[in-house]
Design an enzyme around this catalytic site. Structure first.
Site, PDB file in Angstrom:
ATOM      1  CG  ASP A 131       5.401   1.147 -15.156  1.00  0.00           C
ATOM      2  OD1 ASP A 131       5.784   0.898 -13.999  1.00  0.00           O
ATOM      3  OD2 ASP A 131       5.748   0.482 -16.148  1.00  0.00           O
ATOM      4  CG  HIS A 140       2.438   0.815  -6.465  1.00  0.00           C
ATOM      5  ND1 HIS A 140       1.423   0.099  -5.877  1.00  0.00           N
ATOM      6  CD2 HIS A 140       2.507   0.367  -7.746  1.00  0.00           C
ATOM      7  CE1 HIS A 140       0.910  -0.749  -6.766  1.00  0.00           C
ATOM      8  NE2 HIS A 140       1.559  -0.604  -7.892  1.00  0.00           N
TER       9      HIS A 140
END
Length: 432
Positions: free
Chosen positions: A14, A42
């Site tokens: 992340d 993503h």
């Protein structure tokens, strides 16, 4: 000049890899996923429009870029088709831009059933997987019973192999986990319905990458998750099931290891983690809430709230070692705007009082660790959307400089917002 550039996370995932891959692929001919599966999330923001990709490489939105899913990726046919359909509904010709390795292991319904049954059985000791079958699919690969994309070329043999492996897994599901068996005919029918689409995208990835190298084409390798979740080098057993580090590029794509030219480590300006596992700098106070709210720290894949904390330079240095990082991209600097002070963990205090500057490997060895912080002045000015280093507050520049000093790695790119335009490229990896 670096033709083969790797982009990977230096923390627990992340970090903002998707945006950076999308940005840098402006110059690339190919973008390659080399590990993980649709447990990745993503997020790209282009002209205000948000796109979340889980399996397809982040270069898919670029008109002149070919996206490749390498053999190190475990591929869910249903997840791939869903993602392809969503992109095609927006007018993106995915099938013209996407290629697959025939050696990709398949994630099928019984892998998902096993994943969820195991997490439930672990109870309080659950790892916190995404429940998408990633781990069980990698297990089948290593046990040499997994089905691969290439098996779909011979449908009759595929059906026989599927029956055999499902008998094995259904026995475990019913007799050990006490849950329902997965229906063989449904799994077979679902896969056969899209088999020709999958095989139609198959290519010899290793040969393609070698030919690209000889031509001097620019290739981007897109990592998923983060270094500290690596199956070997992460906080085991609270890790993912693949090699998220730079070493995974060679095994997961077929590129010769000597041909990696530059490794870009994505580093968030603070730390986050999803799921269980060690997190020495985790904050449980109002600052932790501030970081979560300002950073919108909720998983793109699961929607789970991310745990938040201060930047951990000890853990980052481990990522530097393992990946032989060439440079950093610092993301979400703007999230720290408004804090009176910012902290960086520079060492750990062990339960016996010793100070150490390296990370343990096993999760149990992290117990009782206390972070030792260095406190720096914060800044009140906004860094959001700043596109020139001279526009950053002095305190923010000092923070950046201190990260470079503690890690020994230059920050080559600074991200100050979610859009691809909200970025400072101080040194382009393809020119390094």
């Amino acid at each position: 000049m670096g033709n083969n550039v790797v982009v990977l996370g230096t923390q627990w995932g992340d970090e903002g890899k998707g945006k950076i891959v999308d940005l840098l692929t402006e110059r690339a001919k190919y973008v390659v996923r080399y590990q993980g599966g649709h447990n990745a999330g993503h997020t790209l923001v282009i002209n205000g429009e948000k796109t979340v990709l889980h399996l397809i490489p982040s270069g898919i939105l670029r008109e002149n870029v070919i996206s490749i899913i390498g053999n190190g990726v475990v591929l869910s046919p249903s997840a791939l088709m869903k993602e392809m359909q969503e992109l095609e509904d927006r007018g993106i010709p995915v099938r013209e831009r996407l290629l697959l390795s025939e050696a990709c292991p398949l994630i099928l319904d019984y892998h998902v059933a096993l994943d969820n049954a195991r997490e439930k059985a672990r109870g309080a000791k659950a790892i916190g997987t995404t429940g998408r079958g990633i781990g069980p699919a990698y297990e089948d690969k290593v046990a040499r019973r997994g089905l691969r994309v290439g098996d779909l070329f011979d449908k009759a043999t595929f059906a026989e192999k599927l029956k055999e492996v499902m008998e094995y897994h259904n026995f475990q599901l019913v007799n050990f986990y006490k849950v329902d068996a997965v229906d063989y005919q449904k799994v077979l029918d679902d896969v056969m319905a899209i088999a020709d689409i999958l095989t139609g995208m198959v290519v010899d990835v290793s040969d393609l990458l070698d030919q690209a190298r000889k031509r001097g084409d620019f290739v981007m390798f897109e990592g998923a998750q983060g270094t500290l979740l690596d199956i070997d080098h992460g906080t085991y057993p609270y890790v993912t099931s693949s090699n998220t580090t730079a070493g995974g590029v060679a095994t997961g794509s077929g590129l010769g290891p000597r041909y990696v030219d530059y490794v870009l480590g994505i580093i968030k300006a603070y730390s986050t983690r999803v799921g269980a596992g060690p997190f020495p700098t985790e904050l449980f106070d109002e600052t932790g809430e501030f970081l979560c709210k300002q950073g919108n720290e909720y998983g793109a894949t699961t929607g789970r709230r991310r745990r938040t904390g201060w930047l951990d330079s000890v853990a980052i240095r481990r990522a530097v070692q393992i990946n032989s990082l060439s440079g950093f991209c610092l993301t979400k600097l703007d999230v720290l705007d408004g804090l009176k002070e910012v902290k960086i963990c520079v060492a750990y205090r062990m339960p016996d009082g010793r100070e150490v500057t390296t990370t343990p490997l096993a999760a149990d060895d992290w117990q009782g660790i206390e972070p030792i912080y260095e406190t720096m002045p914060g800044w009140s000015e906004s860094t959001f959307g700043v596109k020139d280093r001279s526009g950053l507050p002095a305190a923010a520049l000092n923070y950046i400089k201190r990260i470079e000093e503690l890690t020994g790695v230059p920050i080559d790119i600074i991200s100050t917002g979610p859009d691809r335009t909200e970025t400072m490229i101080l040194r382009d990896p393809f020119d390094a």
